[in-house]
Design a protein around this motif. Structure first.
Motif, PDB file in Angstrom:
ATOM      1  N   ALA A 114       6.012  23.504  41.834  1.00  0.00           N
ATOM      2  CA  ALA A 114       4.799  22.735  41.556  1.00  0.00           C
ATOM      3  C   ALA A 114       3.870  22.814  42.762  1.00  0.00           C
ATOM      4  N   ALA A 115       2.597  22.960  42.465  1.00  0.00           N
ATOM      5  CA  ALA A 115       1.626  23.055  43.551  1.00  0.00           C
ATOM      6  C   ALA A 115       1.532  21.689  44.231  1.00  0.00           C
ATOM      7  N   PRO A 116       1.557  21.671  45.542  1.00  0.00           N
ATOM      8  CA  PRO A 116       1.451  20.382  46.229  1.00  0.00           C
ATOM      9  C   PRO A 116       0.064  19.786  45.996  1.00  0.00           C
ATOM     10  N   PRO A 117      -0.048  18.475  45.980  1.00  0.00           N
ATOM     11  CA  PRO A 117      -1.372  17.875  45.768  1.00  0.00           C
ATOM     12  C   PRO A 117      -2.296  18.246  46.917  1.00  0.00           C
ATOM     13  N   PRO A 118      -3.576  18.341  46.629  1.00  0.00           N
ATOM     14  CA  PRO A 118      -4.492  18.731  47.698  1.00  0.00           C
ATOM     15  C   PRO A 118      -4.494  17.662  48.790  1.00  0.00           C
ATOM     16  N   PRO A 119      -4.669  18.102  50.008  1.00  0.00           N
ATOM     17  CA  PRO A 119      -4.674  17.128  51.109  1.00  0.00           C
ATOM     18  C   PRO A 119      -5.884  16.203  50.972  1.00  0.00           C
ATOM     19  N   PRO A 120      -5.769  14.983  51.464  1.00  0.00           N
ATOM     20  CA  PRO A 120      -6.918  14.078  51.373  1.00  0.00           C
ATOM     21  C   PRO A 120      -8.079  14.643  52.184  1.00  0.00           C
ATOM     22  N   PRO A 121      -9.301  14.436  51.687  1.00  0.00           N
ATOM     23  CA  PRO A 121     -10.432  15.024  52.408  1.00  0.00           C
ATOM     24  C   PRO A 121     -10.563  14.377  53.789  1.00  0.00           C
ATOM     25  N   GLY A 122     -10.869  15.205  54.709  1.00  0.00           N
ATOM     26  CA  GLY A 122     -11.068  14.719  56.073  1.00  0.00           C
ATOM     27  C   GLY A 122     -12.472  14.173  56.208  1.00  0.00           C
TER      28      GLY A 122
END
Length: 194
Positions: free
Chosen positions: A81-89
């Motif tokens: 499963a693709a990891p969730p996108p990192p939170p926007p900086g």
């Protein structure tokens, strides 16, 4: 990157005999991360002197063929499963303002559409009322016109009757006048004698 490539290669090499029957190629050069470890031992050599005749012959194939009794190959493992996108900086303020402007524009557009729909409904109601009033006026006008035509016809008939009476009276007066004239002539004896 090289570690990942080495892992992928090892997964493919170990899973390939299960998925695809055929030959398997062994890679002798390890990736750079494993270059410091000693090379694997060479494969075991067959005992000398026996040759290929010392090996027992393979068993005969089963009645339905080699693949008839073999269990079906295991399905390939599901992709990870693709990891969730990192939170926007840090988000630049221009992007935030742009998003806010878009939201405001969408709200204004929705309000404008609602007002437009309301105006259309009001206009449709006004037009319906106007059509009804126009139809009523037209019916009243037609009634008035019919009444006027009836009055005109009555007036024509009355006029014709009056004219006929007048002409009859005129003829009567003419006759009376002619009679009086004739009587007068006889009374006064205006006859010319020769």
């Amino acid at each position: 990157m090289n570690r990942m490539l080495a892992r992928m290669l090892s997964v493919v090499v170990t899973a390939s005999p299960l998925l695809v029957p055929g030959c398997m190629v062994r890679v002798h050069n390890p990736p750079p991360a494993q270059a410091s470890s000693p090379p694997p031992p060479p494969p075991a050599q067959p005992p000398p002197g026996g040759g290929w005749r010392s090996n027992p012959p393979p068993p005969p194939p089963p009645r339905g063929g080699w693949h008839a009794d073999a269990p079906p190959p295991a399905p390939p493992p599901p992709p990870p499963a693709a990891p969730p996108p990192p939170p926007p900086g840090h988000v630049p303020p221009g992007q935030i303002r742009r998003a806010e402007v878009h939201e405001r524009n969408e709200e204004r557009k929705a309000e404008h559409q609602a007002e437009k729909a309301e105006r259309r409904e009001e206009k449709a109601e006004r037009q319906a009322e106007h059509r009804e009033e126009k139809a009523e006026r037209k019916a009243e006008h037609a009634d008035r016109k019919a009444d006027m035509a009836e009055r005109k016809e009555d007036h024509r008939e009355d006029k014709a009757d009056r004219k006929a009476e007048h002409m009859a009276e005129k003829e009567d007066r003419k006759e009376e006048k002619a009679e009086r004239k004739a009587e007068k002539k006889e009374e006064h004896g205006h006859g010319h004698k020769k």
